[in-house]
Design an enzyme around this catalytic site. Structure first.
Site, PDB file in Angstrom:
ATOM      1  NE  ARG A  21      -2.979   7.853  -2.204  1.00  9.09           N
ATOM      2  CZ  ARG A  21      -2.838   6.891  -3.119  1.00  9.09           C
ATOM      3  NH1 ARG A  21      -2.583   7.207  -4.368  1.00  9.09           N
ATOM      4  NH2 ARG A  21      -2.962   5.627  -2.784  1.00  9.09           N
ATOM      5  CG  HIS A  57      -2.039   0.966   1.135  1.00 10.64           C
ATOM      6  ND1 HIS A  57      -1.855   2.329   1.154  1.00 10.64           N
ATOM      7  CD2 HIS A  57      -3.371   0.756   1.002  1.00 10.64           C
ATOM      8  CE1 HIS A  57      -3.030   2.918   1.053  1.00 10.64           C
ATOM      9  NE2 HIS A  57      -3.968   1.980   0.946  1.00 10.64           N
TER      10      HIS A  57
END
Length: 537
Positions: free
Chosen positions: A339, A319
Site C-alpha cells: 500500500r 494486520h
C-alpha cells in the site's frame, strides 16, 4: 487462478474504476470516527472473546480466552523430578529465543565479555523476525526527527505507550540502523548511497528503511551470521518450560526440554533474557495468522508464573492485509509496503473505502466493516475478503516497480498463478502481532529480579496498536539493550541455591482460585490435529 464467475465480475468493476481510484485521495478519518469504528468492528472489542484472570500478577484483568487458559494452566513439571543441584549448563546470560531480539541481545552481551548461551525450541531464525517484510522505522533524514517519530507512534498506539520505553525506541533508532548496516544488512539505497525511505501507515514522514520486501529475512540473516561467527553457543530444538529462581527469589536459569527426546535439562544463569516472540499460533478468535510455527506465547506464561506482570495483554494487532486467496497461502502476510508504494484497498463494487495509509487497527476494522455491515466483501472459499489493487502500483510508478520493490509478494502469488502486476489480490485481516506482553523498565528488566525481556514478548512499547516498521526496530533497540544490561548485571550477581518453589506456589494459588482447567502450559507448538478434529465436528 481466478475462475469463479463472481470474482471475475468483481475484478471487472475494479478495473473499470481503477483510473478514477488512482486519482482519488480518500480523506483520513477523524479521531472520533476511528474510535467508533474500532469499538464496533475491531476484534479486541468482542467482549465474549475474553476471560478475566482469577489469580496471579494480573488478577482481575481480561485477556483473550485462549491465553487465559495457558496463563492459568498447570506446569509441565508437575509430578516430575528435576535435579537442580547438578545443572547441565552454567552461563552468565541465558537467552531464551533466537529471533531478532534474542540474537541482538547475544551479540551485545558477548561484546560485554559475558558467557552467553541461546536456547530455542526450533532453530535460530525460526521467528517472526524472519517473516517481517515491509521495513524498519528510523528518523534519520533531514526533514524528520525522533520527536516526530515519537508523536506518530504515541498517537498510533492510542496514547497508551509507556513513554520512557517509546522515547528509548525512537531516540536510539538511527543508531540501530547504523549498527545493522555496519553488520552487513543490505538496505535499499539510491545510486548515491543514500538509504531509500518510504511511508508506512500512521507515519507523517518517509522513515521506513527496507531491503526490498524481505527486510526481516535480511536482518535475521545478518544477525544469525554474526552469532555463528562469534561462536556463541546455540542449543536448538530445546524449549524452556519453566524459569528457575534462587533462594533469594531472583531469576537464576530455566528448566529446558529437548523437543525430540523430552529429556529435561537444567540451565543455571546469573541473568535470563526472555525473547520468545508472539502468540499468533494460538489463533485468537479463530483468525488465521502470519506468525511462524512456534509463536505460542511461551514467554508470557513463563514470566507470569514467575511473578512478572503483563501489560496490555488484551490487545492484539490484526494486520489488515493477510492473503485471503488461494487457500494455500491463507493468512500469509501481504506487507503494508504494497500500500505504501501505491496499491489501494477496494471492495467488491470497485470502490476505494479508506485511505491506504490509515493505521493497522483502523484498516483492519474498516475491512471487517466492509465485509460484514456493508456486505461489500468478495466471496471466497474461506470467507469474505476485499481487493488490494496491486496493478495500480505500476500505473503510478512505471513498469518494473513491483519486481523491484516487492519481489517476494510477486513470487508468492505467482506460484499460484496470480500475476500481481496485472491482477488484484484478495486480502482479509490476519493475526499478526502481540501488542501487549511483559512489563519492563527502560533497562529491560521485568518485575522479577534478573529476568529481562526483549522483542514481541514485551508490552507497553507500542501502546495498544503498533505502527509498521516499529517491530523490527523494537527487537534491535530492546534486544541490544537487554544484552547490554543483563550482561552488566551478571557481573555483580551471585546465584543462590536453585529452587522451583514458585511453581508449586503458583499451582497452589491456581487450586485455591478454583481453576479446574486441565490445560498444561506453555503449549510450545500449535495443536492442529485437535483443531482439525474440532472443525469436523
Amino acid at each position: 487462478m481466478y475462475t469463479d464467475p463472481k470474482m471475475l465480475e468483481s475484478i471487472k468493476k475494479v478495473e473499470a474504476a481503477r483510473e478514477a481510484n488512482i486519482r482519488l485521495d480518500p480523506r483520513r478519518m477523524t479521531a472520533e470516527e476511528k474510535d467508533v469504528l474500532l469499538r464496533t468492528f475491531h476484534p479486541d472489542y468482542r467482549e465474549n472473546q475474553f476471560a478475566v484472570l482469577q489469580f496471579g500478577p494480573n488478577k482481575g484483568e481480561k485477556v483473550p480466552t485462549e491465553l487465559a487458559a495457558l496463563l492459568q494452566g498447570s506446569s509441565r513439571l508437575l509430578g516430575k523430578t528435576v535435579d537442580l543441584a547438578h545443572p547441565d549448563y552454567d552461563t552468565d546470560v541465558l537467552i531464551i529465543g533466537a529471533g531478532g531480539a534474542g540474537t541482538s541481545a547475544a551479540i551485545e552481551a558477548d561484546n560485554n565479555g559475558a558467557r552467553v548461551m541461546i536456547v530455542t525450541k526450533l532453530r535460530m531464525g525460526d521467528a517472526n523476525t524472519m517473516m517481517a517484510e515491509g521495513g524498519i522505522q528510523a528518523a534519520d533524514k533531514p526533514n524528520d526527527s525522533p520527536a516526530q517519530h515519537f508523536l506518530d507512534a504515541y498517537g498510533g498506539g492510542h496514547f497508551a505507550a509507556q513513554k520512557d520505553l517509546l522515547y528509548k525506541l525512537v531516540t536510539e533508532a538511527p543508531e540501530a540502523i547504523q549498527w545493522l548496516s555496519n553488520l552487513g544488512v543490505e538496505f535499499d539505497k539510491a545510486p548515491d548511497g543514500t538509504m531509500i525511505t518510504t511511508h508506512g501507515g500512521g507515519t507523517s514522514r518517509k522513515r521506513m528503511h527496507a531491503a526490498k520486501d524481505y527486510s526481516g529475512a535480511e536482518i535475521m540473516r545478518t544477525l544469525r551470521d554474526e552469532v555463528l561467527n562469534r561462536q556463541i553457543p546455540v542449543v536448538d530444538f530445546t524449549a524452556a518450560i519453566e524459569l528457575i529462581k534462587d533462594e533469594n527469589g531472583h531469576c537464576a536459569g530455566a528448566v529446558l526440554m529437548n523437543m525430540e527426546t523430552k529429556e529435561l535439562l537444567v540451565a543455571r544463569a546469573k541473568t535470563v533474557i526472555l525473547a520468545t516472540g508472539g502468540a499468533g499460533r494460538l489463533h485468537y478468535q479463530g483468525f488465521p495468522t502470519s506468525n511462524h510455527y512456534g509463536a505460542t506465547a511461551d514467554g508470557l506464561i513463563l514470566g507470569y508464573r514467575a511473578g512478572a506482570k503483563l501489560l496490555y495483554a488484551d490487545t492484539l494487532q490484526y494486520h489488515p492485509t493477510g492473503a485471503a486467496f488461494p487457500a494455500q497461502i491463507y493468512g500469509a502476510l501481504v506487507t503494508e509496503k504494497v500500500r505504501s508504494v501505491g496499491a489501494m484497498l477496494i471492495n467488491a463494487e470497485g470502490e476505494a473505502f479508506m485511505n491506504p495509509l490509515e493505521t493497522r487497527d483502523v484498516s483492519a476494522a474498516s475491512i471487517i466493516r466492509e465485509c460484514s455491515e456493508r456486505g461489500k466483501g468478495v466471496k471466497t472459499p474461506l470467507g469474505d475478503a476485499v481487493w488490494l489493487d496491486t496493478p495500480m502500483i505500476e500505473l503510478k510508478h512505471g513498469e518494473g516497480t513491483i519486481e523491484k520493490r516487492i519481489p517476494a509478494m510477486m513470487r508468492m502469488f505467482g506460484k499460484h498463478g496470480i500475476d500481481i502486476r496485472k491482477e488484484p489480490i484478495l486480502v482479509y485481516p490476519t493475526l499478526h502481532y502481540q501488542n501487549g506482553g511483559l512489563h519492563i523498565t527502560p533497562d529491560g528488566q521485568t518485575d522479577v529480579e534478573n529476568l529481562f525481556a526483549a522483542g514481541e514478548v514485551v508490552g507497553g512499547i507500542h501502546g495498544r496498536n503498533r505502527l509498521m516498521g516499529n517491530s523490527l526496530l523494537d527487537i534491535i533497540v530492546f534486544g541490544r539493550n537487554a544484552g547490554k544490561q543483563a550482561s552488566e548485571k551478571a557481573k555483580s550477581v551471585t546465584v543462590g541455591a536453585l529452587t522451583l518453589g514458585h511453581v508449586d506456589a503458583f499451582e497452589a494459588e491456581r487450586k485455591a482460585a478454583g481453576c479446574e482447567a486441565e490445560t498444561i502450559s506453555p503449549r510450545l507448538l500449535p495443536n492442529y490435529a485437535r483443531r482439525a478434529e474440532e472443525e469436523r465436528r
